[in-house]
Design a protein around this motif. Structure first.
Motif, PDB file in Angstrom:
ATOM      1  N   THR A  98       0.848  -1.193   0.000  1.00  0.00           N
ATOM      2  CA  THR A  98       0.000   0.000   0.000  1.00  0.00           C
ATOM      3  C   THR A  98       0.880   1.239   0.000  1.00  0.00           C
ATOM      4  O   THR A  98       2.040   1.192   0.412  1.00  0.00           O
ATOM      5  N   ILE A  99       0.302   2.334  -0.464  1.00  0.00           N
ATOM      6  CA  ILE A  99       0.965   3.647  -0.399  1.00  0.00           C
ATOM      7  C   ILE A  99      -0.026   4.630   0.214  1.00  0.00           C
ATOM      8  O   ILE A  99      -1.033   4.964  -0.428  1.00  0.00           O
ATOM      9  N   PRO A 100       0.189   5.096   1.440  1.00  0.00           N
ATOM     10  CA  PRO A 100      -0.707   6.118   1.997  1.00  0.00           C
ATOM     11  C   PRO A 100      -0.485   7.446   1.284  1.00  0.00           C
ATOM     12  O   PRO A 100       0.636   7.779   0.884  1.00  0.00           O
ATOM     13  N   TYR A 101      -1.536   8.198   1.137  1.00  0.00           N
ATOM     14  CA  TYR A 101      -1.488   9.428   0.349  1.00  0.00           C
ATOM     15  C   TYR A 101      -2.339  10.467   1.064  1.00  0.00           C
ATOM     16  O   TYR A 101      -3.551  10.306   1.200  1.00  0.00           O
ATOM     17  N   SER A 102      -1.703  11.511   1.525  1.00  0.00           N
ATOM     18  CA  SER A 102      -2.425  12.529   2.289  1.00  0.00           C
ATOM     19  C   SER A 102      -2.201  13.894   1.666  1.00  0.00           C
ATOM     20  O   SER A 102      -1.060  14.378   1.591  1.00  0.00           O
ATOM     21  N   LEU A 103      -3.260  14.502   1.170  1.00  0.00           N
ATOM     22  CA  LEU A 103      -3.172  15.835   0.578  1.00  0.00           C
ATOM     23  C   LEU A 103      -3.242  16.876   1.682  1.00  0.00           C
ATOM     24  O   LEU A 103      -4.107  16.817   2.556  1.00  0.00           O
ATOM     25  N   GLY A 104      -2.325  17.818   1.627  1.00  0.00           N
ATOM     26  CA  GLY A 104      -2.285  18.810   2.698  1.00  0.00           C
ATOM     27  C   GLY A 104      -2.253  20.222   2.184  1.00  0.00           C
ATOM     28  O   GLY A 104      -3.080  20.632   1.372  1.00  0.00           O
ATOM     29  N   ARG A 111       0.980  21.617  -4.857  1.00  0.00           N
ATOM     30  CA  ARG A 111       0.353  20.800  -3.820  1.00  0.00           C
ATOM     31  C   ARG A 111       1.405  20.084  -2.976  1.00  0.00           C
ATOM     32  O   ARG A 111       2.423  19.625  -3.485  1.00  0.00           O
ATOM     33  N   VAL A 112       1.137  19.987  -1.673  1.00  0.00           N
ATOM     34  CA  VAL A 112       1.982  19.234  -0.758  1.00  0.00           C
ATOM     35  C   VAL A 112       1.299  17.902  -0.462  1.00  0.00           C
ATOM     36  O   VAL A 112       0.107  17.853  -0.158  1.00  0.00           O
ATOM     37  N   THR A 166       2.508  26.706   3.059  1.00  0.00           N
ATOM     38  CA  THR A 166       1.394  27.596   3.331  1.00  0.00           C
ATOM     39  C   THR A 166       0.157  26.794   3.697  1.00  0.00           C
ATOM     40  O   THR A 166      -0.124  25.760   3.093  1.00  0.00           O
ATOM     41  N   HIS A 167      -0.584  27.253   4.684  1.00  0.00           N
ATOM     42  CA  HIS A 167      -1.787  26.538   5.123  1.00  0.00           C
ATOM     43  C   HIS A 167      -2.850  26.574   4.033  1.00  0.00           C
ATOM     44  O   HIS A 167      -3.164  27.612   3.474  1.00  0.00           O
ATOM     45  N   GLY A 168      -3.402  25.402   3.734  1.00  0.00           N
ATOM     46  CA  GLY A 168      -4.432  25.308   2.709  1.00  0.00           C
ATOM     47  C   GLY A 168      -3.825  25.248   1.321  1.00  0.00           C
ATOM     48  O   GLY A 168      -2.629  25.479   1.116  1.00  0.00           O
ATOM     49  N   VAL A 169      -4.637  24.923   0.341  1.00  0.00           N
ATOM     50  CA  VAL A 169      -4.202  24.877  -1.054  1.00  0.00           C
ATOM     51  C   VAL A 169      -4.393  26.259  -1.643  1.00  0.00           C
ATOM     52  O   VAL A 169      -5.525  26.724  -1.789  1.00  0.00           O
ATOM     53  N   ALA A 199       4.255  18.437  -7.596  1.00  0.00           N
ATOM     54  CA  ALA A 199       3.897  18.265  -6.192  1.00  0.00           C
ATOM     55  C   ALA A 199       5.145  18.223  -5.328  1.00  0.00           C
ATOM     56  O   ALA A 199       6.262  18.024  -5.807  1.00  0.00           O
ATOM     57  N   ILE A 200       4.938  18.425  -4.038  1.00  0.00           N
ATOM     58  CA  ILE A 200       6.003  18.387  -3.035  1.00  0.00           C
ATOM     59  C   ILE A 200       5.666  17.266  -2.068  1.00  0.00           C
ATOM     60  O   ILE A 200       4.543  17.200  -1.553  1.00  0.00           O
ATOM     61  N   TYR A 201       6.629  16.388  -1.803  1.00  0.00           N
ATOM     62  CA  TYR A 201       6.364  15.192  -1.013  1.00  0.00           C
ATOM     63  C   TYR A 201       7.110  15.251   0.319  1.00  0.00           C
ATOM     64  O   TYR A 201       8.305  15.583   0.359  1.00  0.00           O
ATOM     65  N   MET A 202       6.380  14.911   1.375  1.00  0.00           N
ATOM     66  CA  MET A 202       6.951  14.865   2.709  1.00  0.00           C
ATOM     67  C   MET A 202       6.410  13.640   3.441  1.00  0.00           C
ATOM     68  O   MET A 202       5.492  12.961   2.955  1.00  0.00           O
ATOM     69  N   GLN A 203       6.952  13.356   4.605  1.00  0.00           N
ATOM     70  CA  GLN A 203       6.478  12.238   5.398  1.00  0.00           C
ATOM     71  C   GLN A 203       5.134  12.582   6.045  1.00  0.00           C
ATOM     72  O   GLN A 203       4.831  13.752   6.302  1.00  0.00           O
TER      73      GLN A 203
END
Length: 421
Positions: A98-104, A111-112, A166-169, A199-203
């Motif tokens: 699986t790959i968890p995916y969380s849009l922030g 997009r982060v 930045t907070h929010g999209v 996109a920008i990817y983080m943990q």
């Protein structure tokens, strides 16, 4: 052979007009093949944005919405999935990975995305292509980020640069920055020509760290801010994710697993097969393909008209030639045949030159087009449609020669050997 010798000598005698005619046909063929290949690249790039993923699972909404915010990072989820549910389902006996995916949040319009190292292990696109880090390393520390190729290129970031989320999209600079918790660029992805580049990817824990001191969506006051140096992965708990990608142990189990997830009683979920939804979405955008087809046929028509104009214009210069051929015994049918043969020869030369130009342009400009526009031009040079279009072009160009040929036949009967002043 006599026709070929006469045709070559006649074309050589009118070398300037011949070159212009061949060039016009070649440009038409080049545009035709380029448009068709771009259309094919757009379809393949769209439907193969994600591959080797059997299911995408998110909160219950709609297949189109789910595919847009997970694969294309467009829009937002109506609800999230609890992390406990994800932890439970990833242990399902039918699931291999699986790959968890969380849009922030966002950063200057990009997009982060929160995920784990499984993203680099299992995410595929265009069949067997895997996500690769071209510069630096994958995220290791809590405040590490990996940038998509387009993000790094447009914002001119390098390894070790600090960025503020930045907070929010948001578009542009945004309103509320997480300036107290800057991230460090640890890696830059290789260009993929897909939404991954934007996109920008983080943990997942890094995304939790951004809002650990936020209460009910509001920014903390200065006395309640938790400094970044006091945070660690061990102290943070992931509460929810947006969606997750699934690879099954056997493709045969995909449909039964999809039904099971869609009727999951723990919380409302939606599981979709990405390849099916992407194909349906492309079919819904069929008007784009229709427009490109119209452009292709218009290109062919323009090529035919250019050749007809060139042949008709040069006909007056050849009236004496036709009269001489008639005087030495050439039949009117042979005159027609000669001109039609010349048209076929010009068309063939234009097709060969245009094909070579299209292939060269794709070879030279392919990497740049992929990086700038996401069109992946690799693959077979010719498909059956391209071959069909070339065949139609050759037949049409040959038949176009009948128009000036029949006119020359009539003129040859009237003209004498005297030079007209």
């Amino acid at each position: 052979m006599v026709f070929l010798s006469l045709a070559l000598k006649s074309l050589k005698n009118r070398s300037f007009a011949t070159i212009l005619t061949v060039i016009s046909i070649a440009l038409s063929v080049m545009l035709l093949l380029s448009v068709e290949r771009a259309k094919r690249a757009a379809e393949q790039g769209f439907t193969q944005t994600i591959s080797k993923t059997d299911l995408i699972v998110g909160a219950r909404s709609g297949p189109l919405q789910l595919i847009l915010y997970t694969v294309f990072n467009m829009g937002n989820a109506t609800h999230n999935i609890s992390y406990e549910t994800y932890e439970t389902l990833k242990k399902h006996p039918a699931i291999e990975w699986t790959i968890p995916y969380s849009l922030g949040d966002g950063h200057r319009g990009f997009r982060v995305v929160g995920t784990t190292e499984d993203f680099f292990k299992h995410y595929h696109y265009r069949g067997q292509q895997k996500v690769k880090v071209a510069q630096g390393i994958e995220f290791k520390e809590l405040f590490d980020v990996v940038l998509g190729a387009e993000v790094a290129r447009k914002l001119n970031y390098r390894i070790g640069d600090k960025i503020v989320v930045t907070h929010g999209v948001t578009k542009g600079e945004g309103i509320q920055d997480h300036g107290d918790k800057p991230f460090v660029v640890s890696g830059i992805l290789a260009s993929t020509g897909t939404p991954l580049d934007r996109a920008i990817y983080m943990q997942l824990e890094g995304m939790e760290a951004l809002h650990v001191d936020w209460q009910e969506g509001a920014a903390p006051t200065k006395d309640k801010i938790v400094p970044a140096h006091q945070l660690s992965k061990e102290k943070l708990h992931v509460h929810s994710i947006t969606a997750f990608f699934v690879g099954t142990k056997s493709r045969i189990e995909t449909l039964s697993l999809q039904r099971e997830l869609n009727t999951y009683k723990g919380e409302p979920l939606l599981a979709i097969i990405p390849g099916v939804v992407l194909s349906e979405l492309w079919q819904g955008l069929s008007f784009v393909e229709g427009v490109l087809k119209i452009i292709s046929w218009m290109v062919i028509a323009v090529g035919f008209m250019a050749m007809l104009i060139a042949l008709t214009t040069s006909l007056n210069e050849r009236r004496r030639e036709m009269a001489i051929l008639r005087a030495i015994g050439a039949k009117s049918g042979q005159i027609v045949g000669l001109l039609v043969f010349e048209s076929a020869l010009l068309t063939l030369l234009g097709i060969v030159l245009g094909t070579a130009l299209a292939f060269t342009l794709a070879l030279v400009l392919g990497p740049w087009i992929e990086g700038e526009f996401g069109l992946y031009l690799a693959g077979p040079i010719f498909m059956w449609k391209e071959l069909m279009y070339l065949g139609i072009t050759f037949i049409g160009g040959t038949l176009i020669g009948l128009i000036p040929a029949l006119r020359a036949q009539n003129l040859a009967l009237k003209d004498g050997l005297s030079v007209r002043l």
